[in-house]
Design an enzyme around this catalytic site. Sequence first.
Site, PDB file in Angstrom:
ATOM      1  N   SER A 103       0.823  -1.206   0.000  1.00  0.00           N
ATOM      2  CA  SER A 103       0.000   0.000   0.000  1.00  0.00           C
ATOM      3  C   SER A 103       0.860   1.259   0.000  1.00  0.00           C
ATOM      4  O   SER A 103       1.595   1.527  -0.930  1.00  0.00           O
ATOM      5  CB  SER A 103      -0.947  -0.037   1.203  1.00  0.00           C
ATOM      6  OG  SER A 103      -1.931   0.950   1.111  1.00  0.00           O
ATOM      7  N   ASP A 244      -2.427   6.445  -3.452  1.00  0.00           N
ATOM      8  CA  ASP A 244      -1.296   5.760  -2.826  1.00  0.00           C
ATOM      9  C   ASP A 244      -0.812   4.649  -3.756  1.00  0.00           C
ATOM     10  O   ASP A 244      -1.314   4.483  -4.874  1.00  0.00           O
ATOM     11  CB  ASP A 244      -1.656   5.228  -1.446  1.00  0.00           C
ATOM     12  CG  ASP A 244      -2.610   4.045  -1.499  1.00  0.00           C
ATOM     13  OD1 ASP A 244      -3.379   3.949  -2.474  1.00  0.00           O
ATOM     14  OD2 ASP A 244      -2.606   3.223  -0.558  1.00  0.00           O
ATOM     15  N   ASP A 246      -1.017   1.370  -4.095  1.00  0.00           N
ATOM     16  CA  ASP A 246      -1.887   0.357  -4.694  1.00  0.00           C
ATOM     17  C   ASP A 246      -3.268   0.912  -5.015  1.00  0.00           C
ATOM     18  O   ASP A 246      -4.173   0.164  -5.386  1.00  0.00           O
ATOM     19  CB  ASP A 246      -2.000  -0.875  -3.801  1.00  0.00           C
ATOM     20  CG  ASP A 246      -2.782  -0.626  -2.520  1.00  0.00           C
ATOM     21  OD1 ASP A 246      -2.826   0.529  -2.051  1.00  0.00           O
ATOM     22  OD2 ASP A 246      -3.354  -1.595  -1.981  1.00  0.00           O
ATOM     23  N   ASP A 248      -5.819   2.103  -3.397  1.00  0.00           N
ATOM     24  CA  ASP A 248      -7.064   1.828  -2.676  1.00  0.00           C
ATOM     25  C   ASP A 248      -7.500   3.043  -1.852  1.00  0.00           C
ATOM     26  O   ASP A 248      -8.493   2.984  -1.133  1.00  0.00           O
ATOM     27  CB  ASP A 248      -6.950   0.583  -1.802  1.00  0.00           C
ATOM     28  CG  ASP A 248      -5.935   0.709  -0.670  1.00  0.00           C
ATOM     29  OD1 ASP A 248      -5.230   1.737  -0.596  1.00  0.00           O
ATOM     30  OD2 ASP A 248      -5.840  -0.237   0.145  1.00  0.00           O
TER      31      ASP A 248
END
Length: 449
Positions: A103, A244, A246, A248
């Site tokens: 992440s 960010d 990834d 999400d």
Amino acid sequence: MARLFGTDGVRGLANKFPLDGNTVFRIAQLATRQLMLNHKKQGRPVFIAKDTRRSGDMLEHAVAAGVASMGAEARMLGVLPTPAVAFITRELQGMGGVMLSASHNPFFDNGIKIFGADGYKISDAVEEAIEKDLIAGGKIELPTGAEVGFVSHDDSSASFWLSNLARVAGENVGSRRLKIALDCANGALARWAPKFFADLGYSVDAIGVNPDGININDSCGSTCIAAILNVMKKEHFDVGFSFDGDADRVIAISSEGDIIDGDFILAITAKYLKDREKLPGNALVTTVMANLGLDLAMRNNDIKVFKTRVGDRYVLEEMQKNQAVVGGEQSGHIILADHATTGDGLLTACNLLRIMRETGATIKELSGVMSKLPQVLVNIRVKTKDFDSIPEIVEAIRDTEKRLSGRGRVLVRPSGTENLVRVMAEGPDESEIKGLVESIARTISNYLC
């Protein structure tokens, strides 16, 4: 041994336990065995994706080998955001999905997020079963011959995910094209987001779109808003979006440079849906870290706010319990249950653009639905996160709680993904709460660093 699965899967330093190749291979085997317990889903693929970290290639192949060794198809998607894996797994009838990402963490970390056939992250019970089997280290019965699984590559499913998002955003039609700034954090969205918005008719300027394996989240993305602010200072943009690694989560930026974080996004979205009688139960879900301003704003709009501990899995559980369609965290991790099973930064950005288009309001005007109380947050990197076992730290927290009683609050909690203790306080006087937070932080540093 400490629990491997945290609030968002397994996470740690890549190439060290438990993110070394051998352990990841084993986790993939055990996860596939758990997924195969649902016999109706056998014969379906396990989708695998990664973000742009250097270790992603290595771990991707370890996961694929583990899945195939259990007799399943490992369908490799390449670099895609976490929410894309969840969506593709559910909509294209996968047996499960695996996302390799840490992440917002630096490039040297990595992680494993596992989704079931329904597109939701696997339950605590399934995680515990995987972890128990991993620790036990027992022998696994493996198929042979024609029963051995195989690895395939999928270059087309990403477009299916993007087409769904395009329906949410809608085309930028009208007399003037909206101009948007993007920061893709040199992560999973770098390849996809600029073209996606340009194809919808938006004028796009993007940074963080040149990943090299080690620059993901490096001085860019949703944890470094200064990067996109610098871009937006140079010329006029209608709105900016900072994702960010990834993708999400997302933070929005107004043309004036105002930071529209997850609290604002929740308030904007909930009010928009309530005004159109599309907010079931007139409720939203957030975490204990949400600013008190969100509570006050929602109270003024007759919208209930349910609070959970920090972590999107807990937000989702509370959303399902209360049949809420909007939930999320201050960090910009927003779950829009009518469209997705997990937080999706690109979906959230699309939703905000739709609200702007339909209301004719700027993002700054929309954010006027709430006002924030001054909030100070400090992260302390520690050797151990057991702050509540140190009497001096507990006493410092209690003293602060007494000083803010009736005027604000203090919250101290360990990070679920890093060796950090987070200290947050809110109150009417920013200088006062800053001093109180710094005092607690010093005490924590004295005993845990």
